[in-house]
Scaffold this active site. Structure first.
Site, PDB file in Angstrom:
ATOM      1  N   VAL A  90      83.400 -39.664  23.132  1.00  0.00           N
ATOM      2  CA  VAL A  90      84.216 -39.023  22.104  1.00  0.00           C
ATOM      3  C   VAL A  90      83.493 -38.871  20.769  1.00  0.00           C
ATOM      4  O   VAL A  90      84.048 -38.257  19.838  1.00  0.00           O
ATOM      5  CB  VAL A  90      85.549 -39.767  21.901  1.00  0.00           C
ATOM      6  CG1 VAL A  90      86.422 -39.621  23.130  1.00  0.00           C
ATOM      7  CG2 VAL A  90      85.322 -41.229  21.547  1.00  0.00           C
ATOM      8  N   ASN A 116      91.667 -44.947  20.823  1.00  0.00           N
ATOM      9  CA  ASN A 116      91.292 -46.347  20.964  1.00  0.00           C
ATOM     10  C   ASN A 116      89.786 -46.576  20.997  1.00  0.00           C
ATOM     11  O   ASN A 116      89.309 -47.644  20.614  1.00  0.00           O
ATOM     12  CB  ASN A 116      91.915 -46.926  22.245  1.00  0.00           C
ATOM     13  CG  ASN A 116      91.371 -48.297  22.564  1.00  0.00           C
ATOM     14  OD1 ASN A 116      91.721 -49.290  21.931  1.00  0.00           O
ATOM     15  ND2 ASN A 116      90.456 -48.370  23.536  1.00  0.00           N
ATOM     16  N   SER A 166      91.970 -51.931  12.887  1.00  0.00           N
ATOM     17  CA  SER A 166      91.580 -53.339  12.894  1.00  0.00           C
ATOM     18  C   SER A 166      92.110 -54.032  11.649  1.00  0.00           C
ATOM     19  O   SER A 166      92.148 -53.437  10.563  1.00  0.00           O
ATOM     20  CB  SER A 166      90.060 -53.483  12.949  1.00  0.00           C
ATOM     21  OG  SER A 166      89.668 -54.840  12.782  1.00  0.00           O
ATOM     22  N   TYR A 179      81.555 -51.059  10.286  1.00  0.00           N
ATOM     23  CA  TYR A 179      82.764 -51.127  11.108  1.00  0.00           C
ATOM     24  C   TYR A 179      84.012 -51.175  10.226  1.00  0.00           C
ATOM     25  O   TYR A 179      84.986 -50.449  10.443  1.00  0.00           O
ATOM     26  CB  TYR A 179      82.683 -52.361  11.995  1.00  0.00           C
ATOM     27  CG  TYR A 179      83.908 -52.625  12.846  1.00  0.00           C
ATOM     28  CD1 TYR A 179      84.104 -51.956  14.049  1.00  0.00           C
ATOM     29  CD2 TYR A 179      84.860 -53.564  12.445  1.00  0.00           C
ATOM     30  CE1 TYR A 179      85.220 -52.208  14.826  1.00  0.00           C
ATOM     31  CE2 TYR A 179      85.973 -53.819  13.220  1.00  0.00           C
ATOM     32  CZ  TYR A 179      86.158 -53.141  14.411  1.00  0.00           C
ATOM     33  OH  TYR A 179      87.270 -53.399  15.180  1.00  0.00           O
ATOM     34  N   ALA A 181      84.349 -50.218   7.115  1.00  0.00           N
ATOM     35  CA  ALA A 181      84.522 -48.955   6.405  1.00  0.00           C
ATOM     36  C   ALA A 181      85.181 -47.901   7.303  1.00  0.00           C
ATOM     37  O   ALA A 181      86.065 -47.157   6.869  1.00  0.00           O
ATOM     38  CB  ALA A 181      83.178 -48.448   5.899  1.00  0.00           C
ATOM     39  N   LYS A 183      87.128 -48.438   9.965  1.00  0.00           N
ATOM     40  CA  LYS A 183      88.518 -48.792  10.237  1.00  0.00           C
ATOM     41  C   LYS A 183      89.404 -48.593   9.011  1.00  0.00           C
ATOM     42  O   LYS A 183      90.580 -48.221   9.134  1.00  0.00           O
ATOM     43  CB  LYS A 183      88.591 -50.240  10.724  1.00  0.00           C
ATOM     44  CG  LYS A 183      87.920 -50.468  12.086  1.00  0.00           C
ATOM     45  CD  LYS A 183      88.581 -49.668  13.188  1.00  0.00           C
ATOM     46  CE  LYS A 183      88.026 -50.017  14.564  1.00  0.00           C
ATOM     47  NZ  LYS A 183      88.672 -49.266  15.664  1.00  0.00           N
ATOM     48  N   ILE A 212      91.432 -60.372  19.419  1.00  0.00           N
ATOM     49  CA  ILE A 212      92.048 -60.237  20.738  1.00  0.00           C
ATOM     50  C   ILE A 212      91.062 -60.727  21.799  1.00  0.00           C
ATOM     51  O   ILE A 212      89.891 -60.341  21.801  1.00  0.00           O
ATOM     52  CB  ILE A 212      92.433 -58.771  21.024  1.00  0.00           C
ATOM     53  CG1 ILE A 212      93.313 -58.228  19.887  1.00  0.00           C
ATOM     54  CG2 ILE A 212      93.144 -58.660  22.366  1.00  0.00           C
ATOM     55  CD1 ILE A 212      94.611 -58.977  19.658  1.00  0.00           C
TER      56      ILE A 212
END
Length: 273
Positions: A90, A116, A166, A179, A181, A183, A212
């Site tokens: 994607v 996702n 997140s 990461y 930035a 999210k 998780i």
């Protein structure tokens, strides 16, 4: 793009019981048409399986061939229904176009879109290469932009767009500036699209998981796993790590008519971290 089609018989009963976990999900999504990106592992896998068990027709995608892909195909076949597992990166605009075209060919339209797919790495900011910054931003932030924009013609009044963000977006985590930035950008994207797409009857929301426990934890040594679990038991109100099915529960709510007047929200599924 290659496709793997599972059994196309009538969907299984829509009640999903997790007696061993103490969770029961009664959301009925029979006939809903759903696209989930990155659905073969971790949280994505939990979301795909929960949607299928609730009666939805699900298309999901993966980037690389693996045993996880074959395993998901078998699980979806056992559940029953009209489900498809397709190969698509994607972060590639051309692959996104093919994915959405294939989704339209198989489902006709969409009622729910779940963004996702994501990647993460741990790099000190002073040493963070531009290529790695772009890789993480492209997969976590640009990809949802591409997928939503391409899928808009398939969404109708009453549709729901759900993006998996997140908890890191609002607290920050060392070594993950790229990461975090990306999210955080998803929160702004959600708020803007909520206002732009709301008049068309399309809801846009974000689910923000905490820590998780996915299959990635199986790669850790027993000592490392215990260290992580002990740390987060002390940091969360629930005193434990979360599970993919618990994130999936939030997605089911946002995919259903139970959330018909909920839009622009960030729903934290983090155990009170």
């Amino acid at each position: 793009m290659t496709g793997r089609r599972t059994a196309s018989d009538d969907p299984a009963p829509t009640r999903t019981d997790h007696h061993e976990k103490g969770i029961t999900m009664d959301v009925d999504l029979t006939g809903k048409r759903v696209l989930v990106t990155g659905g073969t592992r971790g949280i994505g896998r939990g979301i795909v399986l929960a949607l299928a068990r609730a009666g939805a027709k699900v298309v999901t995608c993966y980037r690389s061939d693996s045993e996880a892909v074959e395993g998901l195909v078998k699980e979806l076949a056992a559940i029953g229904g009209d489900h498809h597992v397709l190969k698509a990166d994607v972060s590639d605009p051309e692959a996104v176009a093919r994915l959405v075209d294939e989704t339209e060919a198989r489902l006709g339209a969409l009622d729910v879109l779940v963004n996702n797919a994501g990647v993460i790495s741990h790099v000190p900011f002073a040493e963070l290469p531009l290529d790695e910054w772009r890789r993480v931003i492209d997969t976590n932030l640009t990809a949802p932009f591409l997928v939503i924009q391409k899928a808009l013609p398939l969404l109708r009044e009453g549709s729901s767009i759900i993006t998996v963000g997140s908890r890191a977006a609002v607290v920050g985590i060392p070594l993950r500036a790229h990461y975090t930035a990306a999210k955080a950008g998803l929160i702004g994207l959600t708020r803007s699209l909520m206002k732009e797409l709301g008049p068309k009857g399309i809801r846009v929301n974000l689910v923000a998981p905490g820590v998780i426990e996915t299959e990635e934890f199986e790669k850790a040594s027993p000592e490392e796993l215990e260290r992580v679990q002990t740390r987060y038991r002390g940091l969360t109100g629930m005193g434990r790590l979360g599970r993919p099915d618990e994130v999936a529960g939030a997605v089911l709510f946002l995919a259903s008519d139970l959330s018909a007047y909920v839009t622009g929200e960030t729903l934290h599924v983090d155990g009170g971290i």
